[in-house]
Scaffold this motif. Structure first.
Motif, short mmCIF file in Angstrom:
data_model
loop_
_atom_site.label_atom_id
_atom_site.label_comp_id
_atom_site.label_asym_id
_atom_site.label_seq_id
_atom_site.Cartn_x
_atom_site.Cartn_y
_atom_site.Cartn_z
N LEU A 1 0.82 -1.21 0.00
CA LEU A 1 0.00 0.00 0.00
C LEU A 1 0.86 1.27 0.00
CD1 LEU A 1 -2.75 -0.99 2.61
CD2 LEU A 1 -2.80 -1.22 0.10
N SER A 2 2.16 1.10 -0.16
CA SER A 2 3.09 2.22 -0.03
C SER A 2 3.81 2.51 -1.33
CB SER A 2 4.13 1.90 1.06
OG SER A 2 3.50 1.61 2.29
N ALA A 3 3.77 3.78 -1.73
CA ALA A 3 4.61 4.22 -2.84
C ALA A 3 6.03 4.37 -2.33
CB ALA A 3 4.10 5.53 -3.40
N MET A 4 6.97 3.79 -3.06
CA MET A 4 8.36 3.76 -2.61
C MET A 4 9.26 4.53 -3.58
SD MET A 4 8.17 2.01 0.17
CE MET A 4 9.93 1.92 0.46
N ALA A 5 10.44 4.84 -3.10
CA ALA A 5 11.37 5.61 -3.93
C ALA A 5 12.80 5.32 -3.55
CB ALA A 5 11.09 7.11 -3.79
N ALA B 1 14.03 7.99 -8.18
CA ALA B 1 12.95 7.27 -8.84
C ALA B 1 11.91 6.87 -7.81
CB ALA B 1 13.48 6.02 -9.53
N SER B 2 10.66 6.81 -8.26
CA SER B 2 9.58 6.35 -7.38
C SER B 2 8.68 5.39 -8.12
CB SER B 2 8.77 7.53 -6.85
OG SER B 2 8.13 8.21 -7.92
N ILE B 3 7.95 4.59 -7.34
CA ILE B 3 7.02 3.63 -7.92
C ILE B 3 5.78 3.59 -7.04
CG2 ILE B 3 8.18 1.69 -6.76
CD1 ILE B 3 7.41 0.00 -9.27
N THR B 4 4.62 3.69 -7.67
CA THR B 4 3.38 3.69 -6.91
C THR B 4 2.92 2.26 -6.63
OG1 THR B 4 1.96 3.65 -8.87
CG2 THR B 4 2.70 5.82 -8.07
N THR B 5 1.79 2.16 -5.94
CA THR B 5 1.26 0.84 -5.60
C THR B 5 0.78 0.08 -6.83
OG1 THR B 5 -0.88 1.83 -5.13
CG2 THR B 5 0.63 1.54 -3.28
N ASN B 6 0.48 0.81 -7.91
CA ASN B 6 0.07 0.12 -9.15
C ASN B 6 1.15 0.21 -10.21
OD1 ASN B 6 -0.21 2.79 -9.67
ND2 ASN B 6 -2.31 2.71 -10.38
N THR C 1 10.02 -5.86 -1.33
CA THR C 1 11.31 -5.35 -1.79
C THR C 1 11.12 -4.43 -2.98
OG1 THR C 1 12.44 -7.35 -1.02
CG2 THR C 1 13.59 -6.01 -2.66
N VAL C 2 11.90 -3.36 -2.98
CA VAL C 2 11.94 -2.44 -4.11
C VAL C 2 13.36 -2.46 -4.68
CG1 VAL C 2 12.34 -0.44 -2.61
CG2 VAL C 2 11.43 -0.09 -4.91
N ALA D 1 7.87 7.40 -1.05
CA ALA D 1 7.95 8.34 -2.16
C ALA D 1 7.72 9.77 -1.67
CB ALA D 1 6.93 7.97 -3.21
N PRO D 2 8.23 10.75 -2.42
CA PRO D 2 7.98 12.15 -2.05
C PRO D 2 6.48 12.42 -1.91
CG PRO D 2 9.63 12.01 -3.77
CD PRO D 2 9.09 10.63 -3.60
#
Length: 116
Positions: free
Chosen positions: A31-35, A49-54, A77-78, A98-99
């Motif tokens: 459920l977390s956007a990561m970066a 860089a960031s990546i959303t939940t989808n 893991t990201v 993510a920001p």
């Protein structure tokens, strides 16, 4: 308690590649956007860089075309795939939310050194 553990850094020559991993625990990863971020000596921490939940990704202009971000929700893991590394990519690399989100405690990071 949230824990971020980055790994995969090392010493590489210009033009080589590395894949960084960040294992996340203590939060709802899926459920977390990561970066990914990095900090070079004497410089401020920089968004990469960031990546959303989808799986929507955003890449900073400074690394666009060379770096990609991905995630594995089953492994919490990201990843950051880094290609065509250059000496200016030398830094400590970190992951976090993510920001736009409230950052959790930063991990120890993983050192990437690009040198011939």
């Amino acid at each position: 308690q949230v824990q971020l553990v980055e790994s995969g850094g090392g010493l590489v020559q210009p033009g080589e590649s590395l894949r960084l991993s960040c294992a996340v625990s203590g939060l709802e990863f899926r459920l977390s956007a990561m970066a990914w971020y990095r900090q070079a000596p004497g410089k401020l921490r920089e968004f990469l860089a960031s990546i959303t939940t989808n799986d929507y990704t955003r890449i900073a202009g400074s690394v666009k075309g060379r770096f990609t971000i991905s995630r594995d929700n089953a492994k919490n893991t990201v990843y950051l795939q880094m290609n065509s590394l250059q000496p200016e990519d030398t830094a400590v690399y970190y992951c976090n939310l993510a920001p736009g989100s409230s950052f959790v405690d930063w991990g120890q990071g993983t050192q990437v050194t690009v040198s011939s």
